[in-house]
Write a protein that holds these residues in place. Structure first.
Motif, mmCIF file in Angstrom:
data_model
loop_
_atom_site.group_PDB
_atom_site.id
_atom_site.type_symbol
_atom_site.label_atom_id
_atom_site.label_comp_id
_atom_site.label_asym_id
_atom_site.label_seq_id
_atom_site.Cartn_x
_atom_site.Cartn_y
_atom_site.Cartn_z
ATOM 1 N N MET A 45 0.838 -1.201 0.000
ATOM 2 C CA MET A 45 0.000 0.000 0.000
ATOM 3 C C MET A 45 0.872 1.249 0.000
ATOM 4 N N GLU A 71 -3.318 0.662 -5.328
ATOM 5 C CA GLU A 71 -3.409 0.951 -3.898
ATOM 6 C C GLU A 71 -4.784 0.580 -3.358
ATOM 7 N N VAL A 75 -5.513 -1.954 -0.280
ATOM 8 C CA VAL A 75 -6.278 -1.498 0.893
ATOM 9 C C VAL A 75 -7.459 -2.436 1.126
ATOM 10 N N ARG A 79 -8.145 -5.008 4.336
ATOM 11 C CA ARG A 79 -9.371 -4.907 5.138
ATOM 12 C C ARG A 79 -10.212 -6.177 5.072
#
Length: 267
Positions: A45, A71, A75, A79
């Motif tokens: 990231m 990116e 991300v 998550r």
């Protein structure tokens, strides 16, 4: 911005892409070998984010678009919103390779970048599909090339952008030191605008008589991606163009943590 300044910024952008592309490729291969090793997402990231910030500074839109959607994928994966499957690694590695090709194309000018426009469009579409859970079929043209960049030193060792305070600020700072010292006072928010001011200052004032370059971050409360890119680029520029020592002092504990996590300084 002068042609010298443009050339410097593009050189720093290319150095940034080199180092972070290698890190991204190595991290992706590591994740492919061990899908449970989710610790690599954080560094991926940051690398994609750094390339995006460096590309934005030099206005290389193609690299901004590719790095941005990469990116987003990392991300989402961190998550738990996206599961990167074995079939996705080829797309991601080809996307890293495309960033390197975009970087190389900046040496030839706009015409060379335009030749990559279809590849960029396809790449962004496929990465967006990956992020949204849609299948991606058509491969990005051009095979993956073996990384040719030097080892990653740190985010700090590559990136880009500086600016423009008055001569009186300089003379006051230099007068405090026995040896020539260039003190650069950063603003409360080190963003694109402040980075450009500092970039111009660094380009104008750095010379062989300077023994130390010191970034004063005592008033800095926040740094965005462009600001971090500038600090890393400034460190590389000082290292390559002078024998001066570079430091980031004084700095608050919060900013010291930000610099350390982003790789600008070492722990």
């Amino acid at each position: 911005m002068s042609s010298v300044g443009n050339d410097l910024m593009l050189d720093l952008f290319r150095s940034e892409v080199e180092s972070h592309s290698e890190l991204l490729s190595n991290s992706l291969l590591r994740l492919e070998r061990d899908p449970s090793d989710t610790s690599v997402y954080d560094s991926m990231m940051r690398s994609a984010h750094s390339i995006k910030g460096a590309a934005r500074i030099v206005r290389v839109k193609a690299a901004v678009e590719v790095a941005h959607v990469m990116e987003d994928c990392f991300v989402a994966a961190q998550r738990g919103e996206l599961q990167i499957k074995p079939s996705d690694f080829d797309l991601l590695l080809r996307s890293v390779d495309l960033l390197s090709r975009i970087s190389e194309a900046t040496k030839e000018g706009e015409s060379q970048l335009r030749e990559l426009s279809d590849d960029v469009h396809n790449c962004v579409a496929q990465l967006t599909g990956l992020r949204e859970g849609r299948p991606h079929a058509a491969p990005i043209s051009a095979p993956i090339s073996a990384p040719i960049s030097p080892p990653v030193i740190a985010v700090a060792e590559r990136i880009d952008s500086p600016l423009h305070p008055s001569a009186s600020e300089l003379s006051k700072a230099v007068a405090k030191h026995q040896t020539p010292c260039l003190v650069i006072e950063c603003g409360s928010l080190l963003d694109e605008k402040d980075a450009e001011r500092l970039r111009q200052l660094l380009l104008r004032e750095l010379n062989p008589t300077i023994s130390e370059v010191r970034f004063d971050l005592s008033k800095t409360l926040d740094i965005d991606a462009v600001g971090l890119a500038f600090l890393a680029a400034a460190r590389l520029h000082v290292k390559q163009n002078s024998s001066a020592q570079l430091s980031f002092l004084p700095v608050s504990d919060t900013m010291q943590f930000v610099l350390r996590v982003s790789g600008i300084t070492q722990p």
